[in-house]
Motif scaffolding. Structure first.
Motif, PDB file in Angstrom:
ATOM      1  N   ALA A  98       2.756   2.560   9.646  1.00 32.30           N
ATOM      2  CA  ALA A  98       3.023   1.029   9.332  1.00 32.30           C
ATOM      3  C   ALA A  98       1.606   0.253   9.632  1.00 32.30           C
ATOM      4  O   ALA A  98       1.294  -0.713   8.670  1.00 32.30           O
ATOM      5  CB  ALA A  98       4.090   0.747   9.884  1.00 32.30           C
ATOM      6  N   TYR A  99       0.886   0.401  10.623  1.00 30.88           N
ATOM      7  CA  TYR A  99      -0.220  -0.259  11.084  1.00 30.88           C
ATOM      8  C   TYR A  99      -1.408   0.083   9.980  1.00 30.88           C
ATOM      9  O   TYR A  99      -2.164  -0.527   9.743  1.00 30.88           O
ATOM     10  CB  TYR A  99      -0.487  -0.173  12.515  1.00 30.88           C
ATOM     11  N   GLU A 100      -1.581   1.502   9.861  1.00 31.32           N
ATOM     12  CA  GLU A 100      -2.670   1.981   8.882  1.00 31.32           C
ATOM     13  C   GLU A 100      -2.559   1.299   7.681  1.00 31.32           C
ATOM     14  O   GLU A 100      -3.373   0.764   6.997  1.00 31.32           O
ATOM     15  CB  GLU A 100      -2.596   3.409   8.698  1.00 31.32           C
ATOM     16  N   ARG A 101      -1.197   1.132   7.222  1.00 33.77           N
ATOM     17  CA  ARG A 101      -1.119   0.221   5.639  1.00 33.77           C
ATOM     18  C   ARG A 101      -1.345  -1.207   6.090  1.00 33.77           C
ATOM     19  O   ARG A 101      -1.865  -1.693   5.221  1.00 33.77           O
ATOM     20  CB  ARG A 101       0.481   0.560   5.700  1.00 33.77           C
ATOM     21  N   TYR A 102      -0.817  -1.785   7.329  1.00 33.28           N
ATOM     22  CA  TYR A 102      -1.263  -3.144   7.510  1.00 33.28           C
ATOM     23  C   TYR A 102      -2.816  -3.444   7.808  1.00 33.28           C
ATOM     24  O   TYR A 102      -3.330  -4.376   7.108  1.00 33.28           O
ATOM     25  CB  TYR A 102      -0.402  -3.587   8.752  1.00 33.28           C
TER      26      TYR A 102
END
Lengths: 264, 328
Positions: A98-102
């Motif tokens: 999720a944070y890599e996407r963010y």
């Protein structure tokens, strides 16, 4: 024309060097990076390794688990293993993706020669390697300090672990690819707590109030835990209902994950 | 302004018809893209030659990033087509990705990794990547730093993102606002790298808010607004140096504009702001205008502090064409 001059000039200074590396080399490098990232983030180690170990030692030592038959450790270890797998797939993989996407990492990788399939493969292998560490660590502690001996069906246990891994990794990725990073963080941790309480891994389901026990029965956590408990017990009946429930959840979550996942 | 439009239309028609098109690095043909019923890119056409530095200039929301991301394979055109190095960015993605280098608006760095680790990872996607330590030094990042990407400054992140775009020896570079967040020194160093890449024959498509960036780096500049192309030419032609009808100069306030207008080659003189003057003349008499003006100033004992021939900066032109303010 200048165009031609430029082309030949670029031909000299950059002789056909713009080529993708072999697929497996790319995936190998990505696996290394995923493992490095896992080791860099303390919260990953905490939730995937330290927390399950603490749960195992705490509940195995206090002997407060109301087990009706068999030894405490034979009941507890499969449950804690199931929780550890959920932590690797749903909590760790979900939140970090999720944070890599963010941060736009997933989008940026989309412009490199690394195919999406290569990235997903690397993430799966990294999670599997983490799970091997979890199994050795938790099994080792149970064996050394609590007199646990491997029993039951290793083949069935590996099958159940594989189904559980796919189910909860897909659940983590479904959230990571469709919700905001903060929401994924909150929901993944919330579900983990819920599954810890009503997953049947620590508290046997028949000690819960009847309506809650029935509900819990149909959730993926209990299905996974009960399948694993059966697989790791000598002479337990084949966990047909639990395995079927887990299988249905797996397919459902996979479809949702594939349909809902957005890279940016 | 009229001439800019005329040249624009001529160049597009020429690019579409000539055999050079096969040699073009990028061809955008009547590209349209809408989001939620709003046209972001509207019948946009242009082509970029191999080895060229091409700048897309426009205000926020003009459709620059959507256009670039379509070329990078992130967006599918609603209608129209794009070709990049002769390939379809979506259908031929696997063949195209190794040939291009990309700098997105968001750097997309792994926050927990160190610069060298990220570059090492990206290098491993390519068969023959650039030597990573040299590349880090080239963009001004210490290869031995133990600082994680999370703690880099905005300008350092941007420079690392540039290194990531370069590590695979791309033939074609997409730079979406490459110097945003850089201090002036880093910006100059980045411009120098872009010039070196051009000298090596790399084709570069850059978007920018910065007029001087476009003016100094680009062989040609396309100005787009509301998803439409409104001018396309070399910076010199766009700013009118090649076809000047205007001289601007700065001198003490209150000069005699009637006397200035009476100079032989000057058609009109005006003090647009106190101390800021504008002369109009025929393009062919521009050398005479300059000689007359400086001779007149010498006779008056006046020194001017600034002199500019042409429409003014790209910024002036931009304001006139779009009526929009450029924002950083």
């Amino acid at each position: 024309m200048t165009t031609l001059a430029n082309t030949s000039q670029s031909g000299q200074s950059q002789p056909q060097s713009s080529q993708a590396a072999p697929f497996l080399q790319q995936v190998g490098a990505q696996i290394k990076a995923e493992l490095l990232l896992t080791s860099r983030r303390g919260e990953n180690i905490l939730v995937t390794l330290i927390l399950p170990v603490i749960l195992l030692i705490f509940f195995a030592s206090l002997k407060i688990i109301p087990v009706t038959s068999g030894s405490v450790i034979n009941f507890l270890l499969p449950g804690i293993l199931a929780l550890a797998i959920m932590a690797s797939g749903m909590v760790h993989l979900g939140i970090s993706t999720a944070y890599e996407r963010y941060y736009g990492v997933l989008k940026r990788l989309g412009a490199t020669p690394l195919p999406r399939s290569g990235l997903i493969m690397a993430k799966i292998v990294a999670v599997l390697l983490l799970e091997v560490v979890q199994v050795i660590l938790l099994g080792g502690i149970a064996f050394l300090f609590y007199g646990w001996h491997p029993t039951g069906s290793p083949a069935l246990a590996i099958l159940v672990l594989a189904l559980g891994t796919i189910t909860f990794a897909a659940l983590g990725l479904a959230m990571a690819g469709s919700l905001r990073a903060e929401t994924t963080l909150a929901v993944a941790n919330g579900l983990y707590l819920l599954f810890l309480l009503i997953g049947g891994g620590i508290l046997p389901l028949d000690h819960l109030p009847a309506p809650l026990a029935i509900l819990a029965q149909y959730l993926p956590a209990a299905a996974f835990t009960q399948s694993l408990q059966a697989a790791l017990s000598a002479g337990a009946p084949f966990p047909g209902a639990a395995l079927l429930t887990l299988l249905i959840w797996m397919l459902l979550i996979l479809v949702v994950a594939i349909r809902a996942f957005r890279w940016e | 302004m009229m001439s800019a439009h005329a040249q624009t239309a001529g160049q597009i028609a020429g690019a579409a018809a000539s055999p050079e098109r096969a040699e073009a690095a990028i061809v955008v043909d009547r590209l349209c893209k809408s989001y939620n019923g709003r046209r972001v890119v509207d019948e946009l056409s242009f082509s970029v030659r191999r080895g060229e530095v091409f700048a897309l200039l426009g205000p926020n929301g003009a459709g620059k990033t959507t256009t670039v991301e379509t070329l990078e394979g992130y967006r599918r055109p609603d209608s129209g087509s794009v070709r990049v190095l002769g390939l379809d960015p979506i259908r031929d993605a696997a063949r195209l990705k190794p040939l291009i280098g990309v700098m997105l608006q968001q750097d997309g760095l792994y926050p927990a990794l160190r610069p060298r680790e990220v570059l090492q990872l990206f290098a491993s996607y390519y068969r023959q990547p650039q030597p990573i330590d040299q590349l880090l030094e080239r963009v001004g990042i210490d290869p031995g730093t133990r600082t994680s990407c999370r703690r880099l400054s905005g300008g350092q992140k941007r420079r690392l993102a540039l290194a990531l775009a370069l590590v695979g020896n791309p033939q074609l570079l997409f730079l979406d606002e490459p110097t945003a967040g850089m201090d002036p020194q880093a910006r100059l160093a980045t411009w120098e790298i872009i010039r070196e890449l051009k000298a090596q024959g790399v084709t570069i498509l850059l978007t920018t808010h910065l007029m001087d960036e476009a003016e100094r780096l680009a062989d040609r500049v396309a100005i787009i607004d509301h998803g439409r192309l409104i001018a396309l030419d070399t910076p010199d032609r766009l700013t009118g140096v090649a076809n000047a009808t205007i001289v601007r100069f700065v001198a003490p306030a209150g000069l005699d504009c009637r006397a200035l207008a009476a100079l032989p080659a000057v058609q009109r003189a005006e003090e647009v702001r106190p101390g800021s003057y504008l002369l109009e003349a025929e393009p062919q008499s521009m050398p005479a205008v300059l000689a007359d003006l400086t001779a007149w100033l010498r006779d008056q004992g006046i020194t001017l502090t600034e002199l500019r021939v042409g429409h003014g900066s790209l910024e002036d032109l931009f304001l006139r064409l779009t009526g929009a303010e450029m924002r950083e």
